[in-house]
Design an enzyme around this catalytic site. Structure first.
Site, PDB file in Angstrom:
ATOM      1  N   GLN A   1       0.860  -1.179   0.000  1.00 24.39           N
ATOM      2  CA  GLN A   1       0.000   0.000   0.000  1.00 24.39           C
ATOM      3  C   GLN A   1       0.896   1.228   0.000  1.00 24.39           C
ATOM      4  O   GLN A   1       1.383   1.672   1.036  1.00 24.39           O
ATOM      5  CB  GLN A   1      -0.929  -0.042   1.222  1.00 24.39           C
ATOM      6  CG  GLN A   1      -1.772  -1.330   1.274  1.00 24.39           C
ATOM      7  CD  GLN A   1      -2.863  -1.384   0.225  1.00 24.39           C
ATOM      8  OE1 GLN A   1      -3.756  -0.542   0.193  1.00 24.39           O
ATOM      9  NE2 GLN A   1      -2.798  -2.388  -0.670  1.00 24.39           N
TER      10      GLN A   1
ATOM     11  N   GLY B   1     -11.667   2.572   4.504  1.00 24.18           N
ATOM     12  CA  GLY B   1     -10.759   1.764   3.700  1.00 24.18           C
ATOM     13  C   GLY B   1      -9.878   2.590   2.782  1.00 24.18           C
ATOM     14  O   GLY B   1     -10.029   3.814   2.667  1.00 24.18           O
ATOM     15  N   HIS B   2      -8.982   1.917   2.095  1.00 20.85           N
ATOM     16  CA  HIS B   2      -8.031   2.619   1.237  1.00 20.85           C
ATOM     17  C   HIS B   2      -8.705   3.313   0.064  1.00 20.85           C
ATOM     18  O   HIS B   2      -9.643   2.809  -0.513  1.00 20.85           O
ATOM     19  CB  HIS B   2      -6.897   1.709   0.754  1.00 20.85           C
ATOM     20  CG  HIS B   2      -7.304   0.426   0.116  1.00 20.85           C
ATOM     21  ND1 HIS B   2      -6.396  -0.522  -0.229  1.00 20.85           N
ATOM     22  CD2 HIS B   2      -8.512  -0.078  -0.215  1.00 20.85           C
ATOM     23  CE1 HIS B   2      -7.022  -1.546  -0.757  1.00 20.85           C
ATOM     24  NE2 HIS B   2      -8.295  -1.318  -0.760  1.00 20.85           N
ATOM     25  N   ASN B   3      -8.204   4.507  -0.230  1.00 23.56           N
ATOM     26  CA  ASN B   3      -8.641   5.296  -1.385  1.00 23.56           C
ATOM     27  C   ASN B   3     -10.064   5.813  -1.288  1.00 23.56           C
ATOM     28  O   ASN B   3     -10.624   6.298  -2.271  1.00 23.56           O
ATOM     29  CB  ASN B   3      -8.443   4.505  -2.692  1.00 23.56           C
ATOM     30  CG  ASN B   3      -6.984   4.196  -2.913  1.00 23.56           C
ATOM     31  OD1 ASN B   3      -6.521   3.066  -2.717  1.00 23.56           O
ATOM     32  ND2 ASN B   3      -6.226   5.207  -3.261  1.00 23.56           N
TER      33      ASN B   3
END
Lengths: 342, 342, 342
Positions: free
Chosen positions: A195, A236-238
């Site tokens: 990541q 969460g990511h993004n």
């Protein structure tokens, strides 16, 4: 120790119903307030309490009349005004500039910032003017913390996270941990997708206790100015969250979802990944959002509470809804046929 | 190293089925226990295991007969008795009184209390007799921690929080962070309502890992004596929880809700704000409570598990329930009409 | 600074579509990639982006043809390959061996391990070769941490927890807190059942930020090799999770439940206690699992999102499903009777 009501009005505006030599020493709800206390009426259902309150001053809207002898401040948004009075009367605890002896600091700390005992600030990190890093916080490499931003205790910021000015981050929050990204091999094993994005947080953002915001997979996770996040939220990511959106406790937002401006998300709601929610959407508590939302408004998907006995009786039918619908169709056909024959 | 069974009975009561010169060195479930181990039977569905168990002693109710050669302790509540035996055999690790060199202490610590490495205790805090403050804990200004209360590692207590005696607070718990309170301006921005209440926690309370309990907006959030909270629970500002209520993991309780005594709340349940739940209520796992509950009993609102294919078939009908109900009504009217005509 | 594409293929395999003297300096999604960047196509719905991408190299499956002038690496699993390229280009930050001066270490640390500032390692703990203990972590008595396992910041491991090799544990995770076990007295008070089991975690396990895994009541909680856990997951005492199972954020798993190998559990799902889930089961987001699952496949129980107005209209019917079903039955009987009479 206390603030004359006329000084409050001088600072915050509003119209005083009468002259009054009253000093405000505290605030309380209408039914609990007493001598020297200021209260407010925002929700009409508490209007009856106005007649009985022992508050010295009440904040009410323009149209509301107060009983004789009660001093009122009239203002268009009484709750907002009241919040500002509480802030006037309760300034945040000041933190003396300086770095505690037990803190371990490799980054650059502004001379006006406060670094509490046992905090760790890694190399390359920058702590802005009047910022506060609470006890036990860990600020990773190359993190940027803007002016006046405060971290409570035991907050963790991973490497490279960027936080704007005037934010408040509560204890136990973790910002910048790896997003949940893995590729699967043919035999079902997981290979980590590194990541390599980060997290960018705007200005005037509040982040609740034990809330987690993951770093992006390739680009950044973004929280815009003025966003308010309650406790134990997982982002969460993004994910991208627009300005002034407020999210209540225990909400989970899966990766790559974009949420608009001025949205409100109720407690324990969930939003799956890769969706787009437009501006000014309200999601009710406990609702799982499984598709994008293109129009402002209120959206809901939760279940009515029942006694367990009623639940057993009614919800056993849920498995057979399709059969029920088909039965209705069959009946209609029998009726149609019967009528055409008669 | 081990406790003679007769000493156990002398301390905890119960009736021994026979004299027996047996020393208990450990405990285990019926199907895993061996020589020198004590087990128990509480759930009738495991009764068949009694015949096969190799435990040296079993704890059973008054009515249960055990096979010849197996020693029994008869008692009205075998699981409770068993828990007490486990406690006898596994006393908590003792912590030597004193403050670790690396702890940073500005508050007052009782000479009998233990403060672990890298703990931070701010000015005005009071740590009671035989209390334990674990490594990395942060105890804010003016916090009160009662006698024998133990904090595991990395717990954060904000300023002014009051905790009674004999509590156990697990790692990562955060008590006293700001409640989620904001007033909204006309253009959709949020103005913080300073959270000037605190948190009061009674005696014999257990609080799970990473659980968060917010401070009150104006008055206090209150957790009564004997309450047991599992991990990752979120409790909003001004919530009140009555004595001996037990709440399982991942539950969220929104602001100003009051929960009675001896309630049990299942995992991942949620309770929205400003509700009142009476004593002796049981909420099933995953249930969202959206209205007050006035009568004791079990309440449920969750969905039956289905294969995804069945779910698609049945739950597409949920959007059309109202139409289905109207169809049924229409059919009944057609039938009534048809019969009156014939 | 950059890796020639032919070196990538030499290390990771795959078939290069043409010779090309290209050095890869980074990665990006198809629509964002530019000169010197490598991208990939795994999901067919992005196929149109292939024609427009400005990436220098794309990873695609065997069958996909790329536009002229675009260099391709063909491989059966493009996303997996891409993840491996990202890992090649972004090796994890190396941590110099050694123990920070401010760490408090009573256990045994391998000479090749890294212990960060303000970490606490209690007596009897063993830290393996090349392991990393992040800042503010607390490693309890007799904990075992295998080689190359990394703890991010502020992680808490309770006494006796055993962690294998090559694990990654994110900030704020708590492993080994007491399971939620109490016996109830006749007057509704709770007596703690001492939790004397521990937690055993295999190799190559990743554990997300603020996730909690409780120790077992009598025997151990067990997480097998290759399991991936996202943030804010709660795992109760004596749960067992099989190899290579992946669980998304905010999931709760109650005590004594066993989950098989290669399962996938969606975000905010819950699994109640004492169940058994077989291998290769997929649980959809937000689904509460209330019974054991014996067959592989996808299982779902969540609600369709509706506007609040539609929800009010349709879901008020949920309380009357049983009545609706009975009405249908009555209608059918009236029809049957009518037809037999005519």
């Amino acid at each position: 120790m206390g603030l004359p009501v006329e000084q409050i009005v001088a600072r915050l505006g509003g119209r005083l119903s009468a002259c009054g030599d009253v000093t405000i020493v505290g605030v309380a709800p209408l039914d609990q307030a007493g001598e020297g206390q200021l209260s407010f009426l925002a929700n009409p259902k508490y209007r009856a309490q106005l007649a009985r309150t022992r508050a010295s001053v009440v904040v009410v809207d323009e149209a509301t009349e107060v009983p004789p002898g009660l001093l009122a401040i009239h203002t268009p948004n009484p709750y907002l005004y009241f919040a500002r009075v509480v802030a006037l009367l309760n300034p945040p605890v000041a933190h003396a500039p300086g770095v505690a002896a037990s803190a371990v600091v490799a980054g650059a700390v502004h001379a006006g910032a406060h670094v509490a005992p046992n905090a760790v600030i890694e190399v390359g990190a920058v702590i802005g003017e009047d910022a506060v890093v609470g006890p036990g916080c860990v600020v990773g490499r190359d993190v940027h913390i803007g002016a006046r931003t405060r971290l409570a205790a035991n907050v963790t910021l991973y490497a490279g996270v960027h936080i704007g000015t005037d934010c408040l981050i509560h204890a136990g929050a973790v910002i910048g941990a790896d997003g949940f990204g893995f590729a699967r091999t043919d035999d079902g094993q997981w290979v980590k997708f590194p990541q390599i994005g980060s997290v960018r947080i705007g200005n005037k953002v509040e982040i609740g206790a034990n809330t987690t915001i993951d770093r992006g997979a390739m680009s950044d996770t973004v929280i815009a100015d003025g966003v308010k996040l309650d406790n134990q939220i997982q982002i969460g990511h993004n994910v991208e969250i627009g300005e002034d959106t407020a999210i209540a406790g225990c909400v989970g937002i899966a990766g790559s979802t974009r949420i608009g401006k001025r949205c409100m998300v109720g407690g324990q709601a969930g939003i799956i990944g890769h969706l787009s929610i437009c501006d000014d959407v309200v999601i009710s508590a406990g609702t799982l959002v499984t598709k994008s939302i293109r129009s402002p408004g209120v959206y809901t998907a939760n279940l009515p509470l029942q006694t367990h006995a009623d639940w057993v009786k009614n919800f056993s039918r849920l498995r057979h809804l399709d059969t029920m619908a088909q039965d209705i169709r069959t009946i209609e056909q029998r009726l149609d046929k019967g009528e055409s024959e008669s």
